[in-house]
Motif scaffolding. Structure first.
Motif, PDB file in Angstrom:
ATOM      1  N   VAL A 111       0.865  -1.182   0.000  1.00  0.00           N
ATOM      2  CA  VAL A 111       0.000   0.000   0.000  1.00  0.00           C
ATOM      3  C   VAL A 111       0.905   1.237   0.000  1.00  0.00           C
ATOM      4  O   VAL A 111       1.685   1.440   0.926  1.00  0.00           O
ATOM      5  CB  VAL A 111      -0.951   0.008   1.216  1.00  0.00           C
ATOM      6  CG1 VAL A 111      -1.793   1.282   1.226  1.00  0.00           C
ATOM      7  CG2 VAL A 111      -1.838  -1.236   1.207  1.00  0.00           C
ATOM      8  N   ALA A 112       0.785   2.040  -1.036  1.00  0.00           N
ATOM      9  CA  ALA A 112       1.712   3.155  -1.229  1.00  0.00           C
ATOM     10  C   ALA A 112       1.588   4.238  -0.163  1.00  0.00           C
ATOM     11  O   ALA A 112       2.600   4.690   0.382  1.00  0.00           O
ATOM     12  CB  ALA A 112       1.515   3.749  -2.621  1.00  0.00           C
ATOM     13  N   TYR A 113       0.380   4.697   0.113  1.00  0.00           N
ATOM     14  CA  TYR A 113       0.187   5.822   1.034  1.00  0.00           C
ATOM     15  C   TYR A 113      -0.936   5.511   2.029  1.00  0.00           C
ATOM     16  O   TYR A 113      -2.035   6.068   1.921  1.00  0.00           O
ATOM     17  CB  TYR A 113      -0.153   7.096   0.253  1.00  0.00           C
ATOM     18  CG  TYR A 113       0.890   7.436  -0.782  1.00  0.00           C
ATOM     19  CD1 TYR A 113       2.119   7.976  -0.406  1.00  0.00           C
ATOM     20  CD2 TYR A 113       0.657   7.209  -2.138  1.00  0.00           C
ATOM     21  CE1 TYR A 113       3.085   8.278  -1.348  1.00  0.00           C
ATOM     22  CE2 TYR A 113       1.622   7.509  -3.095  1.00  0.00           C
ATOM     23  CZ  TYR A 113       2.827   8.040  -2.685  1.00  0.00           C
ATOM     24  OH  TYR A 113       3.782   8.332  -3.619  1.00  0.00           O
ATOM     25  N   PRO A 114      -0.663   4.667   3.017  1.00  0.00           N
ATOM     26  CA  PRO A 114      -1.739   4.284   3.942  1.00  0.00           C
ATOM     27  C   PRO A 114      -2.091   5.390   4.936  1.00  0.00           C
ATOM     28  O   PRO A 114      -1.209   6.057   5.478  1.00  0.00           O
ATOM     29  CB  PRO A 114      -1.144   3.084   4.682  1.00  0.00           C
ATOM     30  CG  PRO A 114       0.338   3.298   4.637  1.00  0.00           C
ATOM     31  CD  PRO A 114       0.606   3.993   3.323  1.00  0.00           C
ATOM     32  N   THR A 115      -3.381   5.579   5.122  1.00  0.00           N
ATOM     33  CA  THR A 115      -3.878   6.473   6.160  1.00  0.00           C
ATOM     34  C   THR A 115      -4.498   5.595   7.239  1.00  0.00           C
ATOM     35  O   THR A 115      -5.541   4.978   7.022  1.00  0.00           O
ATOM     36  CB  THR A 115      -4.932   7.455   5.607  1.00  0.00           C
ATOM     37  OG1 THR A 115      -4.340   8.216   4.562  1.00  0.00           O
ATOM     38  CG2 THR A 115      -5.443   8.374   6.706  1.00  0.00           C
ATOM     39  N   VAL A 116      -3.820   5.502   8.378  1.00  0.00           N
ATOM     40  CA  VAL A 116      -4.248   4.636   9.470  1.00  0.00           C
ATOM     41  C   VAL A 116      -4.858   5.477  10.580  1.00  0.00           C
ATOM     42  O   VAL A 116      -4.251   6.454  11.028  1.00  0.00           O
ATOM     43  CB  VAL A 116      -3.061   3.806  10.024  1.00  0.00           C
ATOM     44  CG1 VAL A 116      -3.467   3.019  11.263  1.00  0.00           C
ATOM     45  CG2 VAL A 116      -2.518   2.871   8.947  1.00  0.00           C
ATOM     46  N   ILE A 117      -6.045   5.068  11.005  1.00  0.00           N
ATOM     47  CA  ILE A 117      -6.722   5.708  12.122  1.00  0.00           C
ATOM     48  C   ILE A 117      -6.851   4.665  13.230  1.00  0.00           C
ATOM     49  O   ILE A 117      -7.422   3.594  13.007  1.00  0.00           O
ATOM     50  CB  ILE A 117      -8.138   6.203  11.736  1.00  0.00           C
ATOM     51  CG1 ILE A 117      -8.137   7.014  10.449  1.00  0.00           C
ATOM     52  CG2 ILE A 117      -8.788   6.935  12.910  1.00  0.00           C
ATOM     53  CD1 ILE A 117      -7.529   8.371  10.531  1.00  0.00           C
ATOM     54  N   ILE A 118      -6.322   4.976  14.394  1.00  0.00           N
ATOM     55  CA  ILE A 118      -6.440   4.077  15.548  1.00  0.00           C
ATOM     56  C   ILE A 118      -7.695   4.475  16.321  1.00  0.00           C
ATOM     57  O   ILE A 118      -7.844   5.628  16.706  1.00  0.00           O
ATOM     58  CB  ILE A 118      -5.203   4.172  16.469  1.00  0.00           C
ATOM     59  CG1 ILE A 118      -3.910   3.883  15.698  1.00  0.00           C
ATOM     60  CG2 ILE A 118      -5.365   3.260  17.676  1.00  0.00           C
ATOM     61  CD1 ILE A 118      -3.703   2.471  15.268  1.00  0.00           C
ATOM     62  N   SER A 119      -8.566   3.499  16.515  1.00  0.00           N
ATOM     63  CA  SER A 119      -9.815   3.746  17.222  1.00  0.00           C
ATOM     64  C   SER A 119      -9.943   2.755  18.369  1.00  0.00           C
ATOM     65  O   SER A 119      -9.779   1.560  18.172  1.00  0.00           O
ATOM     66  CB  SER A 119     -10.990   3.551  16.257  1.00  0.00           C
ATOM     67  OG  SER A 119     -12.204   3.584  16.953  1.00  0.00           O
ATOM     68  N   PRO A 120     -10.260   3.232  19.554  1.00  0.00           N
ATOM     69  CA  PRO A 120     -10.461   2.289  20.653  1.00  0.00           C
ATOM     70  C   PRO A 120     -11.545   1.270  20.301  1.00  0.00           C
ATOM     71  O   PRO A 120     -12.491   1.594  19.576  1.00  0.00           O
ATOM     72  CB  PRO A 120     -10.915   3.176  21.816  1.00  0.00           C
ATOM     73  CG  PRO A 120     -10.512   4.560  21.454  1.00  0.00           C
ATOM     74  CD  PRO A 120     -10.498   4.618  19.959  1.00  0.00           C
ATOM     75  N   GLY A 121     -11.384   0.054  20.788  1.00  0.00           N
ATOM     76  CA  GLY A 121     -12.342  -1.000  20.515  1.00  0.00           C
ATOM     77  C   GLY A 121     -13.768  -0.554  20.778  1.00  0.00           C
ATOM     78  O   GLY A 121     -14.060   0.106  21.767  1.00  0.00           O
ATOM     79  N   GLY A 122     -14.644  -0.878  19.850  1.00  0.00           N
ATOM     80  CA  GLY A 122     -16.053  -0.557  19.987  1.00  0.00           C
ATOM     81  C   GLY A 122     -16.437   0.846  19.541  1.00  0.00           C
ATOM     82  O   GLY A 122     -17.619   1.180  19.513  1.00  0.00           O
ATOM     83  N   LEU A 123     -15.461   1.658  19.185  1.00  0.00           N
ATOM     84  CA  LEU A 123     -15.772   3.038  18.803  1.00  0.00           C
ATOM     85  C   LEU A 123     -15.463   3.359  17.339  1.00  0.00           C
ATOM     86  O   LEU A 123     -15.414   4.525  16.955  1.00  0.00           O
ATOM     87  CB  LEU A 123     -15.036   4.020  19.721  1.00  0.00           C
ATOM     88  CG  LEU A 123     -15.414   3.932  21.202  1.00  0.00           C
ATOM     89  CD1 LEU A 123     -14.578   4.905  22.020  1.00  0.00           C
ATOM     90  CD2 LEU A 123     -16.898   4.199  21.393  1.00  0.00           C
ATOM     91  N   LYS A 124     -15.285   2.343  16.534  1.00  0.00           N
ATOM     92  CA  LYS A 124     -15.002   2.587  15.118  1.00  0.00           C
ATOM     93  C   LYS A 124     -16.122   3.367  14.443  1.00  0.00           C
ATOM     94  O   LYS A 124     -15.879   4.130  13.520  1.00  0.00           O
ATOM     95  CB  LYS A 124     -14.752   1.273  14.383  1.00  0.00           C
ATOM     96  CG  LYS A 124     -13.421   0.644  14.701  1.00  0.00           C
ATOM     97  CD  LYS A 124     -13.205  -0.587  13.850  1.00  0.00           C
ATOM     98  CE  LYS A 124     -11.882  -1.241  14.164  1.00  0.00           C
ATOM     99  NZ  LYS A 124     -11.645  -2.407  13.293  1.00  0.00           N
ATOM    100  N   TRP A 125     -17.344   3.172  14.921  1.00  0.00           N
ATOM    101  CA  TRP A 125     -18.469   3.891  14.324  1.00  0.00           C
ATOM    102  C   TRP A 125     -18.272   5.404  14.432  1.00  0.00           C
ATOM    103  O   TRP A 125     -18.673   6.150  13.531  1.00  0.00           O
ATOM    104  CB  TRP A 125     -19.792   3.457  14.962  1.00  0.00           C
ATOM    105  CG  TRP A 125     -19.962   3.881  16.388  1.00  0.00           C
ATOM    106  CD1 TRP A 125     -19.571   3.221  17.510  1.00  0.00           C
ATOM    107  CD2 TRP A 125     -20.543   5.104  16.837  1.00  0.00           C
ATOM    108  NE1 TRP A 125     -19.881   3.938  18.641  1.00  0.00           N
ATOM    109  CE2 TRP A 125     -20.482   5.103  18.254  1.00  0.00           C
ATOM    110  CE3 TRP A 125     -21.123   6.205  16.197  1.00  0.00           C
ATOM    111  CZ2 TRP A 125     -20.970   6.143  19.030  1.00  0.00           C
ATOM    112  CZ3 TRP A 125     -21.608   7.245  16.969  1.00  0.00           C
ATOM    113  CH2 TRP A 125     -21.534   7.203  18.372  1.00  0.00           C
ATOM    114  N   LYS A 126     -17.635   5.870  15.503  1.00  0.00           N
ATOM    115  CA  LYS A 126     -17.397   7.307  15.668  1.00  0.00           C
ATOM    116  C   LYS A 126     -16.411   7.808  14.617  1.00  0.00           C
ATOM    117  O   LYS A 126     -16.563   8.904  14.087  1.00  0.00           O
ATOM    118  CB  LYS A 126     -16.880   7.619  17.072  1.00  0.00           C
ATOM    119  CG  LYS A 126     -17.949   7.527  18.130  1.00  0.00           C
ATOM    120  CD  LYS A 126     -17.438   8.018  19.471  1.00  0.00           C
ATOM    121  CE  LYS A 126     -18.563   8.043  20.485  1.00  0.00           C
ATOM    122  NZ  LYS A 126     -18.173   8.680  21.735  1.00  0.00           N
TER     123      LYS A 126
END
Length: 184
Positions: A111-126
């Motif tokens: 993956v050339a340009y990954p944008t990673v967002i760390i989200s606490p478990g259970g809060l990905k919907w936010k």
């Protein structure tokens, strides 16, 4: 389009590496429930100790193996990005080095340009809501249940997520099917 994709259980094989912290679990196990350490007899203390190792590790996430389709999918992700789609890797990985390791791992597998967002478990919907994602792919029943309230939710079919049918969630057999279902 703005699209989200989970990493562990979707692109990366988390269970094999995490299993190493539970020596009593048979080597040939195949997880068939989300909380498989409990099913196989790990105590709360053992589970907490394993997660503590991950929190403090600087290399756990970088050691994970990719699923076989990762090489093909990294090309698809790069092409989608080049076509103007925004691809976000939304993960509940833990630890002080989780974001860097995730980005490095994704680059290593193409993956050339990954944008990673760390989200606490259970809060990905936010995260999905804040980013105004059009769709999100995950392997967790709990995650897609809540994500489906803010965007189109897709569940990647895995042995550990067979327990429930969730309305307004589309189960897909592959990442390629996810791309096709969302129309990219």
């Amino acid at each position: 389009m703005k699209l989200g994709i989970d990493i562990d259980g979707v692109l990366a094989e988390f269970n094999t590496e995490f299993k190493k912290y539970f020596p009593k679990i048979p080597d040939d196990f195949v997880p068939d429930v989300w909380d498989w350490p409990e099913k196989y007899g790990a105590s709360d203390k053992e589970i907490d100790a394993a997660w503590a190792i991950l929190w403090n590790s600087s290399r756990f996430w970088s050691k994970l193996s990719p699923y076989p389709e990762m090489v093909e999918q990294s090309k698809a992700i790069n092409n989608l990005s080049a076509d103007g789609h925004e691809i976000y890797f939304v993960t509940a990985r833990v630890g002080w080095n989780a974001k860097f390791e995730s980005e490095t791992w994704l680059r290593r597998y193409g993956v050339a340009y990954p944008t990673v967002i760390i989200s606490p478990g259970g809060l990905k919907w936010k995260v999905c809501s804040a980013l105004k994602l059009d769709a999100m792919l995950d392997d967790s029943l709990d995650n897609v249940r809540t994500i489906s309230k803010v965007c189109r939710a897709y569940l990647l079919d895995r042995p550990w997520n067979q327990q429930d049918y969730i309305p307004n969630v589309t189960r897909v057999q592959s990442i390629s099917q996810y791309w096709a279902e969302v129309g990219v």
